[in-house]
Design an enzyme around this catalytic site. Structure first.
Site, short mmCIF file in Angstrom:
data_model
loop_
_atom_site.label_atom_id
_atom_site.label_comp_id
_atom_site.label_asym_id
_atom_site.label_seq_id
_atom_site.Cartn_x
_atom_site.Cartn_y
_atom_site.Cartn_z
N CYS A 252 2.63 24.85 -2.30
CA CYS A 252 3.50 24.19 -3.27
C CYS A 252 4.91 24.79 -3.21
O CYS A 252 5.07 25.98 -2.94
CB CYS A 252 3.01 24.30 -4.71
SG CYS A 252 1.40 23.59 -4.97
N ARG B 175 5.72 23.59 2.45
CA ARG B 175 4.77 24.36 1.64
C ARG B 175 3.65 23.50 1.08
O ARG B 175 2.69 24.01 0.50
CB ARG B 175 5.50 25.04 0.48
CG ARG B 175 6.64 25.91 0.92
CD ARG B 175 7.32 26.51 -0.28
NE ARG B 175 6.42 27.38 -1.00
CZ ARG B 175 6.19 28.64 -0.70
NH1 ARG B 175 6.83 29.18 0.32
NH2 ARG B 175 5.35 29.36 -1.39
N TRP C 226 0.68 21.07 -2.83
CA TRP C 226 -0.45 21.21 -1.92
C TRP C 226 -1.66 21.37 -2.83
O TRP C 226 -1.82 22.41 -3.47
CB TRP C 226 -0.27 22.43 -1.02
CG TRP C 226 -1.30 22.54 0.05
CD1 TRP C 226 -1.27 21.96 1.29
CD2 TRP C 226 -2.50 23.32 0.01
NE1 TRP C 226 -2.39 22.32 2.00
CE2 TRP C 226 -3.16 23.14 1.25
CE3 TRP C 226 -3.11 24.13 -0.95
CZ2 TRP C 226 -4.37 23.75 1.55
CZ3 TRP C 226 -4.32 24.73 -0.64
CH2 TRP C 226 -4.94 24.54 0.59
N ASN D 134 3.57 27.09 -8.74
CA ASN D 134 3.01 27.39 -7.43
C ASN D 134 2.05 28.55 -7.62
O ASN D 134 2.47 29.63 -8.03
CB ASN D 134 4.14 27.77 -6.46
CG ASN D 134 3.63 28.40 -5.18
OD1 ASN D 134 2.53 28.09 -4.74
ND2 ASN D 134 4.43 29.26 -4.58
N GLY D 135 0.76 28.32 -7.35
CA GLY D 135 -0.21 29.39 -7.53
C GLY D 135 -1.47 28.84 -8.15
O GLY D 135 -1.71 27.62 -8.15
N GLU E 133 -5.26 31.34 20.08
CA GLU E 133 -4.03 30.87 19.47
C GLU E 133 -3.62 29.50 20.04
O GLU E 133 -3.23 28.60 19.29
CB GLU E 133 -2.91 31.91 19.67
CG GLU E 133 -1.53 31.47 19.22
CD GLU E 133 -1.45 30.99 17.77
OE1 GLU E 133 -2.38 31.22 16.99
OE2 GLU E 133 -0.45 30.33 17.44
N LYS F 61 -3.40 25.91 17.87
CA LYS F 61 -2.24 25.01 17.80
C LYS F 61 -2.67 23.57 18.04
O LYS F 61 -2.27 22.66 17.33
CB LYS F 61 -1.16 25.39 18.83
CG LYS F 61 -0.38 26.64 18.56
CD LYS F 61 0.58 26.56 17.39
CE LYS F 61 -0.05 27.03 16.11
NZ LYS F 61 -0.04 28.41 15.79
N GLU G 150 -4.56 22.26 15.04
CA GLU G 150 -3.73 22.01 13.86
C GLU G 150 -2.87 20.76 14.01
O GLU G 150 -2.85 19.91 13.14
CB GLU G 150 -2.76 23.19 13.64
CG GLU G 150 -3.38 24.42 13.11
CD GLU G 150 -2.35 25.54 13.02
OE1 GLU G 150 -2.17 26.06 11.92
OE2 GLU G 150 -1.73 25.89 14.05
N HIS H 163 -23.47 31.54 26.97
CA HIS H 163 -24.58 31.85 26.06
C HIS H 163 -24.68 30.79 24.96
O HIS H 163 -25.08 31.10 23.84
CB HIS H 163 -24.40 33.23 25.44
CG HIS H 163 -24.39 34.33 26.46
ND1 HIS H 163 -25.53 34.78 27.07
CD2 HIS H 163 -23.38 35.03 27.02
CE1 HIS H 163 -25.23 35.73 27.94
NE2 HIS H 163 -23.91 35.90 27.94
N LYS I 280 2.20 25.96 4.84
CA LYS I 280 2.77 27.08 5.59
C LYS I 280 2.37 28.42 4.98
O LYS I 280 2.11 29.38 5.68
CB LYS I 280 4.30 26.94 5.58
CG LYS I 280 5.00 28.01 6.37
CD LYS I 280 5.23 27.58 7.79
CE LYS I 280 5.80 28.67 8.65
NZ LYS I 280 5.19 28.65 9.98
#
Ligand code: F6R
Length: 616
Positions: free
Chosen positions: A2, A30, A79, A105-106, A485, A489, A492, A508, A611
């Site tokens: 947010c 955000r 968000w 925000n939180g 990594e 990407k 995402e 395996h 983010k």
């Protein structure tokens, strides 16, 4: 999670609506599932909000249209955590009287109990959010006779959790209040004229470079061109110093690129050159602490965790000690019975606001006398407050939700520490260390050369793989970090399913998925794992896998086994191979970016992501 933006001004000739819209749009990274704005005129609040991205909402309701005499506005981009991304759940939220508006925000952890109590007292809720209890609690305190500021303080004493809050009151047109606990808040100021609050500096950077960074448990009363800070526990006034932001808004805007993600990939060489200038004294402090430590852990989330995996490998190589990498959300569980005094924890976080990383560090500090060495990209971020020493990577602001240039600068910073360790320990000849140093110094140029000459070949790979929805990213040794990594990407931004895995371990179990044409991306620098990796490539090829390999310029053996190669323009000796997580990853970032575009997705705004993850 947010974004909050707020403004209060005494200037007559400014377009408040436009400033608010632009400010909140700069925070959309955000969270972007709904947005809302409140303004104030003639002792009345005017709210506009809806679900969707800001541009979509703007097409339906003009968010910039305010009553002419408005001088104050708060805005929020969400968000979703509590309640679906609907219009009703969008912020701002109001009390029963419609006089108090809050953007948040939180998360308020104990909102269920508080909401029940408030409902029993007759308060009516219009949303499913945790936030909505806050204006109602303030309403009660004001009815009890407290002033606006004290009502906010008393209301928040009842709330457990994290918040960056901005609160306005219809009968207080000349000020609004912001409070911070564990969620970032900064104040921008044009003295005597206009004051801003925001979750992040870029929101007001085109308007002012002067800012205050709020700390936890601080409240600020914002008036036009002035601000006062208070400690919410003691109600004492706090004197804070103005900070001058040195970076330019261009650094946080697209500058001609179609997306922030692409711009930020292309900024990697410059970001890395800046990061190379980190003070040697500071690197040496980190190096000395690690050299004398018995137990070393490295902790982080997401991309920062993969940077940590690469970094721990490089540091261990020169330190001659094992470093345990633990995802921050697991640190407490894994070390609850074994954390020892004098342990050293390296915390890595782009934002410095990831709540799981902060909590892991806080927990460790509360249990034992540990030293915390932090690597972050954000000066003054929350994590830095719990750290004994901090290195700030010089990536500049990263707006694209998927981390790119910050990954490279994090691995680079860990590599710089590793080189300092090598110099201190003197277990290598000086001439050898110089060769490693030179290879590391050349990494920005290698990336620049790659980015300049390989876009078409990456687009070719994207076309060749357009029908694939599942991928393996396989590697051995240090390159497992690169595989994870690079795979993250693609997951995402291109919404493909990938598994980033050890090439050796893949037989395996995961190999059971391989059929004709199944794409497997092998990360294959010619290091000590190369010969064995050839065997792994053959195992997957024998089962019909389509082999795409990342190799160095003059590679022969894996090239011959591959359907497609992506060639990184660098030498293939040990001095360069150890830094391959830095030089190989940009190719995978570009692959993810162009795959995302190919499938009509927005690489800057991956579905369901934010983010900065400030929820557990
Ligand atoms: C991935 C990504 C996230 C972050 C993670 C940690 O592209 O950006 O996985 O890396 O949320 O964030 P920081 O580094 O801010 O702690």
């Amino acid at each position: 999670m947010c974004g909050i933006f707020g403004i209060i001004t005494n200037q007559k000739n400014i377009s408040l609506g436009k400033i608010v819209l632009e400010g909140i749009k700069r925070l959309e990274y955000r969270g972007y599932d709904s947005c809302g704005i409140v303004t104030l005129s003639d002792s009345k609040l005017y709210v506009k909000k809806d679900s969707g991205r800001i541009d979509e909402i703007q097409k339906k309701i003009d968010l910039t249209e305010f009553p002419n005499d408005s001088k104050l506005a708060l805005a929020h981009t969400r968000w979703a955590t509590h309640g679906a991304p609907t219009k009703n759940n969008s912020h701002p939220h109001l009390d029963c009287s419609g006089k108090i508006a809050v953007v948040h925000n939180g998360i308020i952890d104990n909102f269920i109990e508080l909401r029940k109590e408030l409902a029993q007292k007759g308060h009516i809720f219009k949303s499913e959010t945790d936030t909505e209890i806050i204006p109602h609690l303030i309403e009660i305190k004001m009815k009890e006779g407290l002033n606006f500021k004290d009502s906010v303080i008393e209301a928040l004493k009842l709330c457990k959790g994290a918040y960056g809050l901005a609160i306005c009151h219809a009968d207080h047109p000349d000020s609004f209040i912001v409070v911070r606990k564990e969620s970032p808040l900064v104040i921008g100021i044009e003295e005597g004229k206009t004051t801003y609050c925001a979750s992040d500096i870029p929101a007001f950077l085109p308007l002012t470079r002067k800012c205050y960074i709020m700390d936890d448990d601080e409240l600020a009363v914002l008036k036009a061109g002035e601000v006062e800070f208070f400690d919410i526990n003691t109600d004492k006034k706090i004197e804070k110093e103005i900070q001058l932001i040195e970076w330019n808004i261009d650094a946080a805007e697209k500058g001609g690129y179609e997306h922030f993600m692409l711009k930020e990939i292309y900024e990697e060489p410059t970001a890395m050159k800046r990061t190379m200038k980190i003070s040697k004294d500071l690197l040496r402090i980190f190096a000395k602490i690690l050299w004398s430590a018995e137990n070393i852990y490295i902790t982080a989330a997401g991309t920062s965790f993969y940077a940590s995996l690469a970094g721990k490998f490089i540091i261990s190589r020169f330190l001659g000690k094992y470093i345990q990498a633990i995802e921050c959300s697991e640190l407490q569980t894994q070390l609850s019975n074994s954390l020892k005094d004098e342990s050293v924890i390296i915390a890595v976080s782009q934002s410095g606001e990831t709540i799981d990383t902060i909590e892991a560090i806080r927990w460790a500090k509360s249990k034992k006398n540990v030293k915390v060495l932090t690597i972050t990209n954000v000066v003054g971020s929350s994590l830095t407050r719990y750290s004994d020493h901090v290195i700030v990577t010089q990536a500049g602001p990263e707006i694209g939700v998927a981390a790119t240039k910050t990954y490279n600068t994090q691995v680079l910073t860990l590599a710089l520490i590793a080189i300092e360790i090598a110099k201190l320990r003197k277990v290598e000849l000086d001439s050898e260390i110089k060769k490693y140093e030179k290879a590391l110094e050349e990494t920005p140029q290698i990336i620049e050369n790659f980015l300049k000459n390989n876009v078409d070949s990456i687009k070719g790979v994207v076309n060749a793989l357009e029908k694939s929805v599942n991928f393996f990213f396989l590697a051995r040794g240090i390159s497992i970090a690169t595989a994870k990594e690079g795979g993250l990407k693609l997951k995402e931004v291109a919404c493909r399913f990938i598994e980033g895995y050890s090439a050796a371990h893949a037989k395996h179990g995961p190999i059971a998925l391989v059929r004709e044409g199944f794409p497997i991306i092998f990360i294959a620098p010619p290091d000590e794992t190369y010969q064995r990796l050839i065997g792994n490539v053959m195992e997957f090829k024998a089962r019909g896998g389509k082999i795409i390999s990342l190799v160095v310029e003059n590679d022969k053996n894996i090239t011959e086994l591959s359907d497609i190669t992506i060639r990184i323009p660098q030498p293939g000796d040990k001095y360069y191979n150890i830094f391959s997580p830095i030089t190989f990853t940009p190719a995978l970032q570009l692959l993810a970016y162009y795959t995302s575009l190919h499938h009509g997705l927005d690489p800057d705004k991956p579905l369901n992501l934010s983010k900065t993850v400030t929820v557990h």
